[in-house]
Design a protein around this motif. Structure first.
Motif, PDB file in Angstrom:
ATOM      1  N   THR A   1     -10.229 -21.002 -30.702  1.00  0.00           N
ATOM      2  CA  THR A   1      -9.935 -22.340 -30.194  1.00  0.00           C
ATOM      3  C   THR A   1     -10.819 -22.751 -29.018  1.00  0.00           C
ATOM      4  OG1 THR A   1      -7.667 -22.132 -30.966  1.00  0.00           O
ATOM      5  CG2 THR A   1      -8.126 -23.944 -29.504  1.00  0.00           C
ATOM      6  N   LYS A   2     -10.815 -22.013 -27.914  1.00  0.00           N
ATOM      7  CA  LYS A   2     -11.657 -22.374 -26.773  1.00  0.00           C
ATOM      8  C   LYS A   2     -12.933 -21.561 -26.709  1.00  0.00           C
ATOM      9  CE  LYS A   2      -7.985 -24.169 -23.909  1.00  0.00           C
ATOM     10  NZ  LYS A   2      -7.361 -24.187 -22.604  1.00  0.00           N
ATOM     11  N   LYS A   3     -13.017 -20.514 -27.530  1.00  0.00           N
ATOM     12  CA  LYS A   3     -14.187 -19.642 -27.565  1.00  0.00           C
ATOM     13  C   LYS A   3     -14.468 -19.262 -29.011  1.00  0.00           C
ATOM     14  CE  LYS A   3     -12.794 -17.287 -23.339  1.00  0.00           C
ATOM     15  NZ  LYS A   3     -12.345 -16.005 -22.800  1.00  0.00           N
TER      16      LYS A   3
ATOM     17  N   ASN B   1     -18.970 -20.559 -25.835  1.00  0.00           N
ATOM     18  CA  ASN B   1     -18.041 -21.649 -25.530  1.00  0.00           C
ATOM     19  C   ASN B   1     -18.854 -22.884 -25.148  1.00  0.00           C
ATOM     20  OD1 ASN B   1     -18.721 -21.439 -22.757  1.00  0.00           O
ATOM     21  ND2 ASN B   1     -17.095 -19.938 -22.421  1.00  0.00           N
TER      22      ASN B   1
ATOM     23  N   SER C   1     -14.913 -28.551 -25.784  1.00  0.00           N
ATOM     24  CA  SER C   1     -14.254 -27.360 -25.253  1.00  0.00           C
ATOM     25  C   SER C   1     -13.207 -26.783 -26.214  1.00  0.00           C
ATOM     26  CB  SER C   1     -13.608 -27.664 -23.906  1.00  0.00           C
ATOM     27  OG  SER C   1     -12.663 -28.697 -24.049  1.00  0.00           O
ATOM     28  N   LEU C   2     -12.834 -27.533 -27.260  1.00  0.00           N
ATOM     29  CA  LEU C   2     -11.880 -27.037 -28.260  1.00  0.00           C
ATOM     30  C   LEU C   2     -12.577 -26.952 -29.616  1.00  0.00           C
ATOM     31  CD1 LEU C   2      -8.709 -29.110 -27.332  1.00  0.00           C
ATOM     32  CD2 LEU C   2      -9.198 -26.724 -26.762  1.00  0.00           C
TER      33      LEU C   2
ATOM     34  N   THR D   1     -15.922 -29.438 -33.116  1.00  0.00           N
ATOM     35  CA  THR D   1     -15.194 -29.414 -31.844  1.00  0.00           C
ATOM     36  C   THR D   1     -14.510 -30.750 -31.593  1.00  0.00           C
ATOM     37  OG1 THR D   1     -16.927 -30.260 -30.376  1.00  0.00           O
ATOM     38  CG2 THR D   1     -17.027 -27.907 -30.935  1.00  0.00           C
TER      39      THR D   1
END
Length: 176
Positions: free
Chosen positions: A121-123, A138, A146-147, A162
């Motif tokens: 999700t974030k990475k 990321n 970022s997502l 993203t």
């Protein structure tokens, strides 16, 4: 083949006609989470585990029980299975399951050239299936947002969908 959470249908590419396949009736109203289609078989991820379907015979066989979210097949015919925080390799010949990695919040996975891309999700993580080496990516590494909603790859490129757009990365240039 059209796969939904209610079963599998076969649609003809000529005339877009639904073809009745009685073999798939067994899966009607069954929640299908993922599918891998090979030239000789289907691996179907259900809520309770993985089944193999052989189209030439119409035969179903249980492969492994358990709750998993994603299913892939590596070059050695091992199943790569993930659930929320874990990734496993399962050898169906030896009936051996091995934990590959523990990563929080796994959203999806993709396998290319013995490397496994993992979306958390974030990475995103790139794992070498040979050395277990791990690289992390990321938005600080150039991802558009970022997502991460989804990722996928081929032998040279990985793409990240993203919250702020699509990013392509030529990872094959750096990892072979």
């Amino acid at each position: 083949y059209i796969v939904t959470n209610k079963g599998i249908n076969v649609i003809s590419t000529i005339g877009n006609v639904l073809i009745k396949n009685n073999s798939f009736e067994k899966l009607d109203k069954t929640f299908i989470k993922d599918i891998y289609i090979d030239k000789n078989k289907f691996l179907i991820l259900l809520e309770q585990g993985v089944v193999e379907y052989i189209p030439s015979s119409g035969y179903f066989e249980d492969v492994i029980e358990g709750y998993y979210d994603h299913l892939l097949l590596d070059d050695d015919s091992n199943l790569i299975l993930s659930k929320r925080n874990q990734i496993f390799k399962y050898n169906p010949i030896k009936n051996e399951k091995e934990l590959i990695k523990h990563i929080k919040n796994i959203k999806n996975i993709s396998l290319c050239n013995n490397y496994l891309w993992v979306n958390s999700t974030k990475k995103a993580f790139l794992l070498s299936m040979n050395s277990n080496e791990k690289h992390e990516y990321n938005n600080n590494d150039g991802l558009a947002g970022s997502l991460i909603n989804h990722l996928d790859c081929d032998e040279d490129w990985v793409w990240f969908s993203t919250d702020k757009g699509l990013t392509f990365y030529n990872w094959g240039r750096y990892y072979k």
